[in-house]
Design a protein around this motif. Sequence first.
Motif, PDB file in Angstrom:
ATOM      1  N   GLU A  28      46.896  53.498  50.813  1.00 39.92           N
ATOM      2  CA  GLU A  28      47.099  51.891  49.949  1.00 39.92           C
ATOM      3  C   GLU A  28      47.057  52.514  49.007  1.00 39.92           C
ATOM      4  O   GLU A  28      45.886  53.565  48.853  1.00 39.92           O
ATOM      5  CB  GLU A  28      46.287  50.884  49.978  1.00 39.92           C
ATOM      6  CG  GLU A  28      47.233  49.868  51.229  1.00 39.92           C
ATOM      7  CD  GLU A  28      46.576  48.456  50.866  1.00 39.92           C
ATOM      8  OE1 GLU A  28      45.745  47.939  49.405  1.00 39.92           O
ATOM      9  OE2 GLU A  28      46.187  47.553  52.008  1.00 39.92           O
ATOM     10  N   ASN A  29      48.251  52.720  48.221  1.00 43.13           N
ATOM     11  CA  ASN A  29      47.765  53.520  46.732  1.00 43.13           C
ATOM     12  C   ASN A  29      47.777  52.552  45.629  1.00 43.13           C
ATOM     13  O   ASN A  29      47.782  51.763  45.259  1.00 43.13           O
ATOM     14  CB  ASN A  29      49.510  53.654  46.274  1.00 43.13           C
ATOM     15  CG  ASN A  29      49.294  54.627  44.648  1.00 43.13           C
ATOM     16  OD1 ASN A  29      48.460  54.755  44.753  1.00 43.13           O
ATOM     17  ND2 ASN A  29      50.708  54.865  44.777  1.00 43.13           N
ATOM     18  N   PRO A  30      46.264  53.332  44.915  1.00 38.62           N
ATOM     19  CA  PRO A  30      45.618  52.035  44.666  1.00 38.62           C
ATOM     20  C   PRO A  30      45.965  52.709  43.109  1.00 38.62           C
ATOM     21  O   PRO A  30      45.279  51.394  42.570  1.00 38.62           O
ATOM     22  CB  PRO A  30      44.067  53.101  44.930  1.00 38.62           C
ATOM     23  CG  PRO A  30      44.323  53.903  45.105  1.00 38.62           C
ATOM     24  CD  PRO A  30      45.645  54.265  46.064  1.00 38.62           C
ATOM     25  N   PHE A  31      46.844  53.013  43.003  1.00 40.77           N
ATOM     26  CA  PHE A  31      47.772  53.018  41.487  1.00 40.77           C
ATOM     27  C   PHE A  31      49.272  52.609  41.177  1.00 40.77           C
ATOM     28  O   PHE A  31      49.862  52.850  40.527  1.00 40.77           O
ATOM     29  CB  PHE A  31      47.741  54.638  41.154  1.00 40.77           C
ATOM     30  CG  PHE A  31      46.029  55.773  41.571  1.00 40.77           C
ATOM     31  CD1 PHE A  31      45.610  55.123  40.662  1.00 40.77           C
ATOM     32  CD2 PHE A  31      45.837  56.371  42.211  1.00 40.77           C
ATOM     33  CE1 PHE A  31      43.884  55.505  40.618  1.00 40.77           C
ATOM     34  CE2 PHE A  31      44.934  57.087  42.703  1.00 40.77           C
ATOM     35  CZ  PHE A  31      43.815  56.615  41.200  1.00 40.77           C
ATOM     36  N   GLU A  32      49.212  51.914  42.401  1.00 35.81           N
ATOM     37  CA  GLU A  32      50.615  51.033  42.614  1.00 35.81           C
ATOM     38  C   GLU A  32      50.550  50.260  41.471  1.00 35.81           C
ATOM     39  O   GLU A  32      49.922  48.722  41.914  1.00 35.81           O
ATOM     40  CB  GLU A  32      50.657  50.913  43.995  1.00 35.81           C
ATOM     41  CG  GLU A  32      52.649  49.830  43.632  1.00 35.81           C
ATOM     42  CD  GLU A  32      52.748  49.752  45.439  1.00 35.81           C
ATOM     43  OE1 GLU A  32      53.899  49.408  45.937  1.00 35.81           O
ATOM     44  OE2 GLU A  32      52.136  50.371  46.824  1.00 35.81           O
ATOM     45  N   ARG A  33      51.752  50.348  40.538  1.00 35.83           N
ATOM     46  CA  ARG A  33      51.662  48.550  40.080  1.00 35.83           C
ATOM     47  C   ARG A  33      52.556  47.596  40.197  1.00 35.83           C
ATOM     48  O   ARG A  33      53.850  47.663  41.182  1.00 35.83           O
ATOM     49  CB  ARG A  33      52.107  49.052  38.447  1.00 35.83           C
ATOM     50  CG  ARG A  33      52.833  47.877  37.310  1.00 35.83           C
ATOM     51  CD  ARG A  33      52.781  48.737  36.380  1.00 35.83           C
ATOM     52  NE  ARG A  33      52.786  46.819  35.270  1.00 35.83           N
ATOM     53  CZ  ARG A  33      53.742  46.581  35.148  1.00 35.83           C
ATOM     54  NH1 ARG A  33      55.201  47.081  35.452  1.00 35.83           N
ATOM     55  NH2 ARG A  33      53.895  45.347  34.291  1.00 35.83           N
ATOM     56  N   THR A  34      51.427  46.401  39.943  1.00 36.05           N
ATOM     57  CA  THR A  34      51.608  45.122  41.071  1.00 36.05           C
ATOM     58  C   THR A  34      51.657  44.776  40.429  1.00 36.05           C
ATOM     59  O   THR A  34      50.778  43.995  40.765  1.00 36.05           O
ATOM     60  CB  THR A  34      50.846  45.050  42.454  1.00 36.05           C
ATOM     61  OG1 THR A  34      50.929  46.914  43.326  1.00 36.05           O
ATOM     62  CG2 THR A  34      51.096  44.180  43.678  1.00 36.05           C
ATOM     63  N   PRO A  35      52.790  43.838  39.759  1.00 35.24           N
ATOM     64  CA  PRO A  35      52.496  42.668  39.065  1.00 35.24           C
ATOM     65  C   PRO A  35      52.534  41.452  39.600  1.00 35.24           C
ATOM     66  O   PRO A  35      52.492  41.165  40.475  1.00 35.24           O
ATOM     67  CB  PRO A  35      54.264  41.876  38.543  1.00 35.24           C
ATOM     68  CG  PRO A  35      54.722  43.291  38.502  1.00 35.24           C
ATOM     69  CD  PRO A  35      53.993  43.793  39.664  1.00 35.24           C
ATOM     70  N   GLY A  36      51.330  40.389  39.118  1.00 36.20           N
ATOM     71  CA  GLY A  36      51.736  38.795  39.776  1.00 36.20           C
ATOM     72  C   GLY A  36      49.148  39.476  40.405  1.00 36.20           C
ATOM     73  O   GLY A  36      48.710  39.155  41.052  1.00 36.20           O
ATOM     74  N   GLU A  37      49.249  40.687  40.332  1.00 38.16           N
ATOM     75  CA  GLU A  37      48.102  41.617  40.900  1.00 38.16           C
ATOM     76  C   GLU A  37      46.911  41.762  40.407  1.00 38.16           C
ATOM     77  O   GLU A  37      47.447  42.013  39.442  1.00 38.16           O
ATOM     78  CB  GLU A  37      47.561  42.492  42.662  1.00 38.16           C
ATOM     79  CG  GLU A  37      49.153  41.790  43.247  1.00 38.16           C
ATOM     80  CD  GLU A  37      48.244  41.138  44.279  1.00 38.16           C
ATOM     81  OE1 GLU A  37      46.896  40.985  44.939  1.00 38.16           O
ATOM     82  OE2 GLU A  37      48.906  39.987  44.984  1.00 38.16           O
ATOM     83  N   VAL A  65      48.968  55.074  31.367  1.00 41.01           N
ATOM     84  CA  VAL A  65      48.122  55.234  31.016  1.00 41.01           C
ATOM     85  C   VAL A  65      46.874  56.389  31.618  1.00 41.01           C
ATOM     86  O   VAL A  65      45.870  56.813  31.802  1.00 41.01           O
ATOM     87  CB  VAL A  65      46.893  55.695  29.179  1.00 41.01           C
ATOM     88  CG1 VAL A  65      48.086  55.606  28.115  1.00 41.01           C
ATOM     89  CG2 VAL A  65      47.118  54.248  28.679  1.00 41.01           C
ATOM     90  N   ALA A  66      47.270  55.963  33.289  1.00 38.38           N
ATOM     91  CA  ALA A  66      46.292  55.952  34.081  1.00 38.38           C
ATOM     92  C   ALA A  66      44.747  55.649  34.038  1.00 38.38           C
ATOM     93  O   ALA A  66      44.079  55.713  34.000  1.00 38.38           O
ATOM     94  CB  ALA A  66      46.091  57.441  34.673  1.00 38.38           C
ATOM     95  N   ASN A  67      45.350  53.440  33.070  1.00 36.28           N
ATOM     96  CA  ASN A  67      43.950  53.039  33.446  1.00 36.28           C
ATOM     97  C   ASN A  67      44.422  51.907  34.526  1.00 36.28           C
ATOM     98  O   ASN A  67      43.973  51.153  33.817  1.00 36.28           O
ATOM     99  CB  ASN A  67      43.678  52.585  31.434  1.00 36.28           C
ATOM    100  CG  ASN A  67      42.413  52.529  31.229  1.00 36.28           C
ATOM    101  OD1 ASN A  67      41.459  51.802  32.770  1.00 36.28           O
ATOM    102  ND2 ASN A  67      42.126  51.033  30.038  1.00 36.28           N
ATOM    103  N   TYR A  68      44.175  52.170  35.039  1.00 36.94           N
ATOM    104  CA  TYR A  68      45.087  50.521  35.668  1.00 36.94           C
ATOM    105  C   TYR A  68      44.663  51.423  37.495  1.00 36.94           C
ATOM    106  O   TYR A  68      45.629  52.201  37.957  1.00 36.94           O
ATOM    107  CB  TYR A  68      46.601  50.750  36.038  1.00 36.94           C
ATOM    108  CG  TYR A  68      47.038  48.938  35.993  1.00 36.94           C
ATOM    109  CD1 TYR A  68      48.433  48.265  35.776  1.00 36.94           C
ATOM    110  CD2 TYR A  68      47.557  49.326  37.778  1.00 36.94           C
ATOM    111  CE1 TYR A  68      48.427  47.662  36.457  1.00 36.94           C
ATOM    112  CE2 TYR A  68      47.632  48.454  38.490  1.00 36.94           C
ATOM    113  CZ  TYR A  68      49.018  47.391  37.625  1.00 36.94           C
ATOM    114  OH  TYR A  68      49.852  46.720  38.354  1.00 36.94           O
ATOM    115  N   CYS A  69      43.895  50.433  37.966  1.00 38.80           N
ATOM    116  CA  CYS A  69      43.419  50.926  39.489  1.00 38.80           C
ATOM    117  C   CYS A  69      43.260  49.841  40.001  1.00 38.80           C
ATOM    118  O   CYS A  69      42.625  48.781  39.793  1.00 38.80           O
ATOM    119  CB  CYS A  69      42.546  52.230  39.251  1.00 38.80           C
ATOM    120  SG  CYS A  69      41.699  52.395  41.255  1.00 38.80           S
ATOM    121  N   LEU A  70      43.637  50.053  41.517  1.00 34.48           N
ATOM    122  CA  LEU A  70      42.956  49.146  42.754  1.00 34.48           C
ATOM    123  C   LEU A  70      41.990  49.044  43.240  1.00 34.48           C
ATOM    124  O   LEU A  70      41.591  47.716  43.660  1.00 34.48           O
ATOM    125  CB  LEU A  70      44.391  48.360  42.823  1.00 34.48           C
ATOM    126  CG  LEU A  70      46.187  48.162  42.971  1.00 34.48           C
ATOM    127  CD1 LEU A  70      46.991  48.545  43.789  1.00 34.48           C
ATOM    128  CD2 LEU A  70      46.056  47.209  41.621  1.00 34.48           C
TER     129      LEU A  70
END
Length: 163
Positions: A28-37, A65-70
Amino acid sequence: MENYIVINGKKAELTPEQLEKLGIVVKENPFERTPGERYYAIYNTGEIGIETDVSHSSDILRYNVANYCLNKDLMKQRALHETLSRLLWRYSMTHDGDKIDWNDETIIKYSIYYNYDAKQFYVHGNLYNQLGGTIYFYSYNIAESAIEEIIEPFMKGNPDFVW
């Protein structure tokens, strides 16, 4: 349909259980933007916060700005690296780091690296190369003292930190 097989020209999506039985590991890509998650971000205090992506401007800005990680553990390591980098940068700049002249190829510039085999920090000097994201020090002695005054206490205070 992301994970599927084709039999006689027909697609069939595979369940996580089927993928596991087939020995297929889907990374899984831990940097994939997933609205609702839910995702993790580094707050201005250096702490990790959990947010829910509601497509608000702050969610978009954090992603951009790469401050988003799952992955919380991955983001925690990133936060620790950023904190240590800022501490070393401040140490360098308050100990003549602002006097480093990259145009002077006769002056050695110093950085710190970690040798995993020896499990030890070393100071490295170079004349020409500047690696992005690396903190440089004005002298060998200043870099050595940064190891003792900044890195070693930081590592001791954050035992889960991975250099």
